[in-house]
Design a protein around this motif. Structure first.
Motif, PDB file in Angstrom:
ATOM      1  N   VAL A 150     -81.409 -77.781  61.704  1.00  0.00           N
ATOM      2  CA  VAL A 150     -82.527 -78.628  61.266  1.00  0.00           C
ATOM      3  C   VAL A 150     -82.511 -78.774  59.752  1.00  0.00           C
ATOM      4  O   VAL A 150     -82.575 -79.887  59.216  1.00  0.00           O
ATOM      5  CB  VAL A 150     -83.888 -78.034  61.729  1.00  0.00           C
ATOM      6  CG1 VAL A 150     -85.038 -78.788  61.082  1.00  0.00           C
ATOM      7  CG2 VAL A 150     -84.008 -78.107  63.226  1.00  0.00           C
ATOM      8  N   VAL A 151     -82.379 -77.637  59.044  1.00  0.00           N
ATOM      9  CA  VAL A 151     -82.320 -77.694  57.589  1.00  0.00           C
ATOM     10  C   VAL A 151     -81.065 -78.445  57.144  1.00  0.00           C
ATOM     11  O   VAL A 151     -81.099 -79.233  56.204  1.00  0.00           O
ATOM     12  CB  VAL A 151     -82.359 -76.272  57.000  1.00  0.00           C
ATOM     13  CG1 VAL A 151     -82.116 -76.308  55.515  1.00  0.00           C
ATOM     14  CG2 VAL A 151     -83.710 -75.640  57.276  1.00  0.00           C
ATOM     15  N   ILE A 201     -81.758 -82.089  57.493  1.00  0.00           N
ATOM     16  CA  ILE A 201     -82.700 -82.569  56.470  1.00  0.00           C
ATOM     17  C   ILE A 201     -81.979 -82.724  55.129  1.00  0.00           C
ATOM     18  O   ILE A 201     -82.125 -83.727  54.436  1.00  0.00           O
ATOM     19  CB  ILE A 201     -83.903 -81.611  56.341  1.00  0.00           C
ATOM     20  CG1 ILE A 201     -84.787 -81.738  57.590  1.00  0.00           C
ATOM     21  CG2 ILE A 201     -84.728 -81.927  55.095  1.00  0.00           C
ATOM     22  CD1 ILE A 201     -85.917 -80.754  57.641  1.00  0.00           C
ATOM     23  N   LEU A 241     -87.630 -91.298  59.260  1.00  0.00           N
ATOM     24  CA  LEU A 241     -87.897 -91.323  60.699  1.00  0.00           C
ATOM     25  C   LEU A 241     -86.997 -90.327  61.439  1.00  0.00           C
ATOM     26  O   LEU A 241     -87.448 -89.571  62.306  1.00  0.00           O
ATOM     27  CB  LEU A 241     -87.636 -92.741  61.208  1.00  0.00           C
ATOM     28  CG  LEU A 241     -88.500 -93.243  62.342  1.00  0.00           C
ATOM     29  CD1 LEU A 241     -89.960 -93.170  61.964  1.00  0.00           C
ATOM     30  CD2 LEU A 241     -88.116 -94.671  62.685  1.00  0.00           C
ATOM     31  N   LEU A 243     -88.203 -86.808  60.732  1.00  0.00           N
ATOM     32  CA  LEU A 243     -89.470 -86.530  61.419  1.00  0.00           C
ATOM     33  C   LEU A 243     -89.229 -86.226  62.897  1.00  0.00           C
ATOM     34  O   LEU A 243     -89.748 -85.247  63.441  1.00  0.00           O
ATOM     35  CB  LEU A 243     -90.374 -87.757  61.268  1.00  0.00           C
ATOM     36  CG  LEU A 243     -91.870 -87.529  61.361  1.00  0.00           C
ATOM     37  CD1 LEU A 243     -92.316 -86.560  60.286  1.00  0.00           C
ATOM     38  CD2 LEU A 243     -92.601 -88.856  61.214  1.00  0.00           C
ATOM     39  N   PHE A 244     -88.415 -87.061  63.541  1.00  0.00           N
ATOM     40  CA  PHE A 244     -88.174 -86.841  64.966  1.00  0.00           C
ATOM     41  C   PHE A 244     -87.352 -85.580  65.202  1.00  0.00           C
ATOM     42  O   PHE A 244     -87.505 -84.905  66.220  1.00  0.00           O
ATOM     43  CB  PHE A 244     -87.521 -88.068  65.606  1.00  0.00           C
ATOM     44  CG  PHE A 244     -88.522 -89.122  65.950  1.00  0.00           C
ATOM     45  CD1 PHE A 244     -89.485 -88.884  66.916  1.00  0.00           C
ATOM     46  CD2 PHE A 244     -88.523 -90.338  65.303  1.00  0.00           C
ATOM     47  CE1 PHE A 244     -90.446 -89.830  67.222  1.00  0.00           C
ATOM     48  CE2 PHE A 244     -89.475 -91.300  65.603  1.00  0.00           C
ATOM     49  CZ  PHE A 244     -90.438 -91.051  66.569  1.00  0.00           C
ATOM     50  N   GLN A 245     -86.488 -85.263  64.240  1.00  0.00           N
ATOM     51  CA  GLN A 245     -85.744 -84.007  64.331  1.00  0.00           C
ATOM     52  C   GLN A 245     -86.715 -82.825  64.344  1.00  0.00           C
ATOM     53  O   GLN A 245     -86.593 -81.921  65.162  1.00  0.00           O
ATOM     54  CB  GLN A 245     -84.803 -83.908  63.123  1.00  0.00           C
ATOM     55  CG  GLN A 245     -83.923 -82.696  63.122  1.00  0.00           C
ATOM     56  CD  GLN A 245     -82.753 -82.842  64.078  1.00  0.00           C
ATOM     57  OE1 GLN A 245     -82.346 -83.951  64.394  1.00  0.00           O
ATOM     58  NE2 GLN A 245     -82.244 -81.732  64.552  1.00  0.00           N
ATOM     59  N   LEU A 246     -87.717 -82.875  63.442  1.00  0.00           N
ATOM     60  CA  LEU A 246     -88.687 -81.781  63.362  1.00  0.00           C
ATOM     61  C   LEU A 246     -89.561 -81.719  64.614  1.00  0.00           C
ATOM     62  O   LEU A 246     -89.967 -80.645  65.037  1.00  0.00           O
ATOM     63  CB  LEU A 246     -89.586 -81.949  62.136  1.00  0.00           C
ATOM     64  CG  LEU A 246     -88.949 -81.674  60.786  1.00  0.00           C
ATOM     65  CD1 LEU A 246     -89.937 -81.919  59.660  1.00  0.00           C
ATOM     66  CD2 LEU A 246     -88.450 -80.241  60.708  1.00  0.00           C
ATOM     67  N   ILE A 247     -89.862 -82.882  65.201  1.00  0.00           N
ATOM     68  CA  ILE A 247     -90.738 -82.875  66.378  1.00  0.00           C
ATOM     69  C   ILE A 247     -89.969 -82.417  67.617  1.00  0.00           C
ATOM     70  O   ILE A 247     -90.486 -81.649  68.427  1.00  0.00           O
ATOM     71  CB  ILE A 247     -91.336 -84.281  66.618  1.00  0.00           C
ATOM     72  CG1 ILE A 247     -92.244 -84.677  65.452  1.00  0.00           C
ATOM     73  CG2 ILE A 247     -92.138 -84.305  67.911  1.00  0.00           C
ATOM     74  CD1 ILE A 247     -92.714 -86.115  65.507  1.00  0.00           C
ATOM     75  N   ALA A 253     -86.720 -80.836  67.937  1.00  0.00           N
ATOM     76  CA  ALA A 253     -85.864 -79.641  67.964  1.00  0.00           C
ATOM     77  C   ALA A 253     -86.553 -78.421  68.581  1.00  0.00           C
ATOM     78  O   ALA A 253     -85.973 -77.764  69.448  1.00  0.00           O
ATOM     79  CB  ALA A 253     -85.355 -79.322  66.554  1.00  0.00           C
ATOM     80  N   PRO A 254     -87.822 -78.118  68.181  1.00  0.00           N
ATOM     81  CA  PRO A 254     -88.432 -76.922  68.777  1.00  0.00           C
ATOM     82  C   PRO A 254     -88.711 -77.082  70.267  1.00  0.00           C
ATOM     83  O   PRO A 254     -88.681 -76.086  71.002  1.00  0.00           O
ATOM     84  CB  PRO A 254     -89.733 -76.750  67.988  1.00  0.00           C
ATOM     85  CG  PRO A 254     -90.000 -78.050  67.370  1.00  0.00           C
ATOM     86  CD  PRO A 254     -88.679 -78.698  67.153  1.00  0.00           C
TER      87      PRO A 254
END
Lengths: 178, 122
Positions: free
Chosen positions: B47-48, B51, B72, B75-79, B81-82
């Protein structure tokens, strides 16, 4: 069967879908904005989601603090995880730890779980809605500071989430003083 | 030394650092012993890494529409991935495709056992 037709349309969601649509196309043509808004309405009619009960209040200062702390944690923990992965002398020993969260709200539980999973070194394995338990897998408890410190870390995340978006009553119920 | 050069240098640093994180993640996936540990390596430094790669791209390309798309993507990566990480972890746990002996402490198995046999203490 549940009635799904003629739901109230959330204009916030329409705006969000339209924005994503326009950003995906990459230019602010009026036709794009219109098409995006139309898709937002159709998506909500065709694929309705349950409403998320939310009675809190957004506190910009604490929200800012939450976001800043999240990115700091993200980078610090990424270095930590890279160090664990690259250390040739030892292999990590993981642990699954149960944490009793304090809020009664699904929304805060979900956000706490999301942030905990995003920050490297911890993954939520199971979230139990009825009693607010989060079971978190930590990759290397000894390296990360011990079980008790890890538990406190998850609770601190929950506290930051609640300070940022919960109401005063919800904070009081959870036993957090502002 | 003008702003374009500075942006390019910062972009190069971001891209290299992002790649390094992704490489560390790959090594972690290879080295770690069980599925739960591998999820950490596979889902997070990545994720990092993504980014940083996006910041690097934004600084190098410097065009508004590209930056909008990059935001975008981030943002979708952060939403997402978890969500995927938790689901894989949960499925692994429930189907027993991990080795409990690899865990030093396992409070979920203890609590599940207690929920099944309330009389059985310990």
């Amino acid at each position: 069967m549940r009635r799904l037709r003629f739901r109230r349309i959330s204009w916030g969601t329409v705006f969000w879908v339209a924005l994503v649509w326009v950003l995906l196309w990459g230019d602010f043509h009026p036709g794009n904005i219109f098409a995006g808004a139309l898709i937002g309405i159709v998506v909500q009619e065709v694929l309705p989601l349950p409403r998320v009960p939310y009675s809190g209040r957004i506190h910009p200062f604490y929200l800012f603090k939450l976001v800043v702390r999240f990115f700091v944690d993200l980078f610090v923990a990424s270095f930590q995880l890279a160090a664990i992965a690259l250390n040739p002398r030892r292999l990590p020993r993981g642990a699954v730890i149960g944490v009793q969260t304090r809020s009664a709200s699904d929304l805060y539980l979900t956000l706490t779980a999301q942030i905990t999973t995003l920050v490297p070194g911890s993954v939520v394995v199971e979230a139990i809605r009825s009693n607010g338990m989060l079971y978190v897998h930590f990759i290397d408890v000894d390296f990360q500071g011990g079980i008790e410190a890890m538990k406190q870390g998850v609770l601190a995340t929950e506290e930051r989430v609640m300070r940022a978006i919960a109401s005063d009553e919800e904070l009081e119920q959870a036993g957090i003083t502002r | 030394m003008n702003w374009d050069t500075i942006a390019d240098v910062v972009a190069a640093i971001c891209l290299l650092l992002g790649s390094a994180f992704t490489l560390a993640a790959g090594i972690g996936v290879l080295r770690f012993r069980d599925l739960l540990s591998r999820i950490h390596a596979g889902a997070k430094p990545q994720v990092v890494g993504v980014i940083l790669a996006l910041i690097g791209l934004g600084l190098r390309l410097r065009s508004a529409s590209v930056i909008a798309t990059l935001i975008l993507v981030g943002l979708f990566q952060l939403i997402t991935a978890p969500v995927s990480a938790s689901f894989v972890a949960r499925a692994a746990y429930r189907t027993g495709t991990f080795d409990p002996d690899e865990l030093g402490v396992d409070e979920l198995t203890e609590d599940l056992a207690r929920a099944r046999n309330p009389d059985d203490e310990g």
